[in-house]
Motif scaffolding. Structure first.
Motif: not given
Length: 359
Positions: A106-127, A324-330
């Motif tokens: 894992l890139s960050s020790p907090s990923s599992k705690l905050r659910g970021a460890n669940h890698l999933h596909k996302v498709t976004l419209d332009s913005y 923190l890294m771009t994948i970190d959420r809190f």
């Protein structure tokens, strides 16, 4: 370095692109059309008929600048979440990591705690995303014309004076301007950020709002690339910092010209280089509000197309923060007890086409 947010005014109202002489306020722009500026002026006069011309002019400048500072982000698909890192980093510092397909940790020790460890596909419209975090002065012009108090605590030394506000024109206010004028605005709650973006929407008749969490990460990672930091090169390069070069067996020091990040909040907006999309400050020790409610399990149930976050919750998602890294959420409670220096935001435009169409 571009710093359009620092100031904007129509100094020559008779030039082409400024508004007609019958208007009490006017503006010109190299990129925002006269028609769009006229729309903003009409809405300001309608919403604030009794405001002074100075307040109206500052509101106009702020709205035009907000459009000028938008970066169009072309939509697409990416893997959102912790995309893993090498278990043993060749550079011997998490500030400088190169992704490889065989990365297992894992890139960050907090990923599992905050659910970021669940890698999933996302498709976004332009913005579109704001180039910069909202400045203290842009927030101040919004709050002045809406007769709201200054977005700052009245202090007695290092202590907040509860129940008191900073009076505009006072010594405290003038001192505040010298310290925060060119910095990202502070917020005491999520609603302040939401209200500011929607205020821009009311003035411009464009769908300004806070970015979703997915939009924030997609932009920070240069449209979903596997980049650990939202800097010009994907690394954090501090002054007096260094990394290990396994090819030579020596540590390499960063030169002053290579520095792209600091260990505290920025001294001014746009201080460090932008990411490849041209967006500043997405890895600058300042946390940014997103529109999403927080749930540690949301990534497991997130829809692929344009996820908006849970329908309800008790806390909101913030991104970045403390380098923190771009994948970190809190999660962050929606109201704090005071204005924190590292709680800010930037606005997005929820529109599939650019706000500015260049000829």
């Amino acid at each position: 370095m571009k710093n359009k947010w620092l100031g904007f005014a129509c100094l020559l109202p008779l030039l082409s692109g400024c508004n007609d002489a019958n208007s009490s306020i006017s503006a010109s722009s190299d990129t925002v059309s006269k028609q769009q500026i006229d729309t903003i002026i009409t809405n300001i006069n309608k919403l604030y008929p009794d405001a002074s011309n100075d307040l109206k002019q500052n509101a106009l400048n702020t709205a035009v600048r907000a459009i000028e500072n938008l970066v169009f982000v072309k939509g697409g698909s990416f893997e959102m979440g912790d995309f893993r890192a090498p278990c043993e980093i060749p550079s011997r510092t998490t500030n400088r990591i190169d992704w490889s397909p065989d990365a297992q940790c894992l890139s960050s020790p907090s990923s599992k705690l905050r659910g970021a460890n669940h890698l999933h596909k996302v498709t976004l419209d332009s913005y579109s995303m704001s180039t910069y975090e909202t400045s203290f002065m842009d927030m101040e012009w919004m709050r002045q014309i809406n007769r709201l108090p200054v977005a700052a605590d009245k202090m007695d030394g290092y202590h907040v004076i509860k129940g008191e506000v900073i009076e505009r024109g006072s010594e405290d206010y003038e001192y505040l301007l010298t310290r925060r004028k060119n910095k990202a605005t502070r917020t005491i709650n999520w609603q302040q950020a939401k209200d500011y973006c929607q205020w821009l929407g009311n003035l411009t008749a464009l769908p300004f709002d806070l970015p979703t969490e997915a939009q924030w990460e997609y932009a920070a990672r240069n449209r979903g690339e596997k980049r650990y930091y939202a800097t010009n090169n994907g690394y954090l390069q501090y002054r007096n910092g260094h990394y290990f070069n396994p090819n030579t067996g020596y540590y390499i020091d960063y030169t002053d010209d290579e520095v792209n990040a600091g260990t505290s909040t920025e001294d001014q907006i746009g201080q460090w280089p932008a990411n490849p999309l041209g967006i500043y400050g997405m890895s600058n020790n300042i946390s940014e509000w997103t529109n999403d409610w927080y749930s540690p399990t949301y990534y497991q149930e997130s829809p692929e197309l344009n996820p908006q976050g849970p329908k309800k919750g008790e806390k909101k998602v913030m991104r970045d923060g403390k380098g923190l890294m771009t994948i970190d959420r809190f999660p962050n409670k929606i109201k704090e007890d005071k204005y924190y220096a590292n709680n800010s935001f930037r606005c997005s435009l929820q529109k599939k086409t650019p706000a500015i169409i260049l000829n």
